[in-house]
Write an enzyme that holds these catalytic residues in place. Structure first.
Site, PDB file in Angstrom:
ATOM      1  N   LYS A  36     -12.828  -1.780   6.476  1.00 22.65           N
ATOM      2  CA  LYS A  36     -12.154  -2.680   7.415  1.00 22.65           C
ATOM      3  C   LYS A  36     -12.711  -2.521   8.828  1.00 22.65           C
ATOM      4  CE  LYS A  36      -8.937  -2.846   3.917  1.00 22.65           C
ATOM      5  NZ  LYS A  36      -8.057  -2.017   3.094  1.00 22.65           N
ATOM      6  N   TRP A  47       0.827  -1.214   0.000  1.00 18.31           N
ATOM      7  CA  TRP A  47       0.000   0.000   0.000  1.00 18.31           C
ATOM      8  C   TRP A  47       0.855   1.255   0.000  1.00 18.31           C
ATOM      9  CZ3 TRP A  47      -4.286  -0.710  -2.119  1.00 18.31           C
ATOM     10  CH2 TRP A  47      -5.082  -1.833  -1.853  1.00 18.31           C
ATOM     11  N   ASP A  95      -1.931   6.572   6.408  1.00 19.01           N
ATOM     12  CA  ASP A  95      -2.945   5.665   5.884  1.00 19.01           C
ATOM     13  C   ASP A  95      -3.254   4.695   7.024  1.00 19.01           C
ATOM     14  OD1 ASP A  95      -4.467   3.719   4.693  1.00 19.01           O
ATOM     15  OD2 ASP A  95      -3.049   3.277   3.073  1.00 19.01           O
TER      16      ASP A  95
HETATM   17  C1  LIG Z   1      -7.461  -1.635   2.002  1.00 20.81           C
HETATM   18  C2  LIG Z   1      -6.349  -0.665   2.048  1.00 20.81           C
HETATM   19  C3  LIG Z   1      -6.173   0.318   1.067  1.00 20.81           C
HETATM   20  C4  LIG Z   1      -7.040   0.423  -0.156  1.00 20.81           C
HETATM   21  O1  LIG Z   1      -8.270   0.900   0.192  1.00 20.81           O
HETATM   22  P1  LIG Z   1      -9.387   1.261  -0.875  1.00 20.81           P
HETATM   23  O2  LIG Z   1     -10.412   1.893  -0.003  1.00 20.81           O
HETATM   24  O3  LIG Z   1      -9.819  -0.016  -1.512  1.00 20.81           O
HETATM   25  O4  LIG Z   1      -8.796   2.203  -1.863  1.00 20.81           O
HETATM   26  C5  LIG Z   1      -5.130   1.211   1.214  1.00 20.81           C
HETATM   27  N1  LIG Z   1      -4.313   1.152   2.272  1.00 20.81           N
HETATM   28  C6  LIG Z   1      -4.448   0.218   3.234  1.00 20.81           C
HETATM   29  C7  LIG Z   1      -3.508   0.196   4.394  1.00 20.81           C
HETATM   30  C8  LIG Z   1      -5.472  -0.722   3.147  1.00 20.81           C
HETATM   31  O5  LIG Z   1      -5.610  -1.656   4.099  1.00 20.81           O
END
Ligand SMILES: *Cc1c(COP(=O)(O)O)cnc(C)c1O
Length: 360
Positions: free
Chosen positions: A196, A102, A172
């Site tokens: 999540k 990511w 993030d």
């Molecule tokens: C799931 C995830 C993403 C991607 O998320 P989207 O909402 O599908 O764009 C980005 N960073 C992390 C750490 C994730 O777990």
């Protein structure tokens, strides 16, 4: 049909009481004769929902008053672009801590808008650890430093938030927001896709320090400017109303069970059950360095990879869903977000013990 224990990395399990509440209110919300999905986003009922959702999130995360909460769309992936579009206002330089798939995507996107520099990386060991970061590594001129607090695919997490001094820290937090106590004042901006730990896909939550709003250039598209969402209370256009409603129910559930302090204790206990077994097992193992282990996403391997498919198949038949590891790393992964009950982890470990006895 019984519910299964769903170990998916996202979209993932939601708390059963939340789903049941939504079910009860599905066809007529608050005696309106309409579902939340059918309510105008400008109606009084929806105004209450979005206002309460924000307030609950503020309470649960103890968000300081000089931070704004924005409800957006586009996922964390859109934030990979929005962050540089909005924050690369001065030096157009950003420092990144590279800890997995990511962060790689976040870096790639930011490169389109300015100079990115990787100041620490764990790529040398397949992202199985969190690299050391100290303040001297950070360019004092950088517009921000970016970290991925929990690496969903690799199963690592920062146990300490790096001190970036006056340079805003952007995180993030998609896969560990609301899983443990966090000091929001250490960050300039936090973003997370909802699917999540927050609610259904389609909603993205951004928590941003006030002074970082309004820095985007004139050419920034309206819908990609944090200012648009701040000025309109996230109601410039139609927001993902039902996802915001579901997130509100999740925040309520979290607050009622004791907030982040209690949630963190429960999450640590759940993770310890699985790690203790992995460390003791003669068949399964964790590929992640102990000090860097995530309490949300727990990858595990069987050195004899031939057994992976059998394990996943038998687990599914026993009611343990989506244990296959990410395609980029293989093996297995159990995502045990907030909504996964402790019993789910206990039952999984019992199942793994039995599998070990059968196949070793
Ligand atoms: C799931 C995830 C993403 C991607 O998320 P989207 O909402 O599908 O764009 C980005 N960073 C992390 C750490 C994730 O777990």
């Amino acid at each position: 049909m019984n519910r299964v224990y769903n170990f998916s990395a996202g979209p993932s399990m939601l708390p059963l009481p939340v789903l049941e509440k939504a079910q009860n209110e599905m066809t007529s919300y608050a005696d309106s004769g309409m579902s939340v999905m059918e309510l105008s986003h400008r109606s009084a009922l929806f105004t209450d929902i979005i206002t309460e959702a924000e307030q609950l999130l503020r309470d649960v995360m103890q968000i300081p008053a000089n931070y704004k909460v924005l409800f957006m769309q586009g996922g964390a992936s859109q934030q990979f672009a929005m962050v540089p579009m909005n924050l690369l206002g001065n030096s157009k330089k950003a420092d990144f801590i590279h800890t997995g798939s990511w962060s790689k995507k976040a870096i790639k996107e930011a490169q389109k808008f300015g100079d990115t520099r990787v100041i620490a990386s764990s790529e040398d060991k397949n992202f199985t650890y969190i690299p050391e970061v100290d303040r001297s590594m950070i360019d004092p001129e950088a517009d921000y430093v970016h970290i991925t607090t929990n690496n969903t695919i690799e199963g690592t997490a920062f146990s300490e938030i790096p001190d970036t001094g006056d340079v805003p820290l952007v995180a993030d937090m998609s896969s560990n927001i609301l899983s443990e106590q966090v000091d929001v004042s250490k960050f300039g901006l936090i973003y997370a896709g909802a699917q999540k730990n927050i609610g259904p896909a389609g909603l993205t939550v951004v928590i941003i320090r006030e002074d970082l709003i309004g820095l985007a250039p004139e050419t920034c598209p309206t819908m990609l400017d944090y200012k648009t969402f701040n000025d309109s209370g996230s109601l410039h256009n139609t927001p993902p109303t039902f996802s915001i409603y579901m997130a509100k129910l999740v925040f309520e559930w979290l607050k009622d069970l004791g907030g982040l302090k209690e949630m963190e204790l429960m999450n640590r206990e759940k993770a310890a059950i699985l790690y203790n077994y992995l460390d003791a097992s003669d068949m399964f193992a964790s590929p992640v360095e102990k000090s860097s282990r995530s309490i949300m996403n727990i990858p595990f391997i069987i050195p004899n990879h031939d057994l992976d498919a059998t394990f996943i198949k038998e687990a599914k038949a026993a009611g343990f869903e989506t244990l296959k590891g990410h395609r980029s790393v293989g093996g297995m992964r159990a995502s045990i977000y907030n909504a996964m009950p402790i019993q789910g982890v206990r039952d999984l470990v019992d199942f793994m013990k039995k599998f070990e006895a059968d196949y070793l």
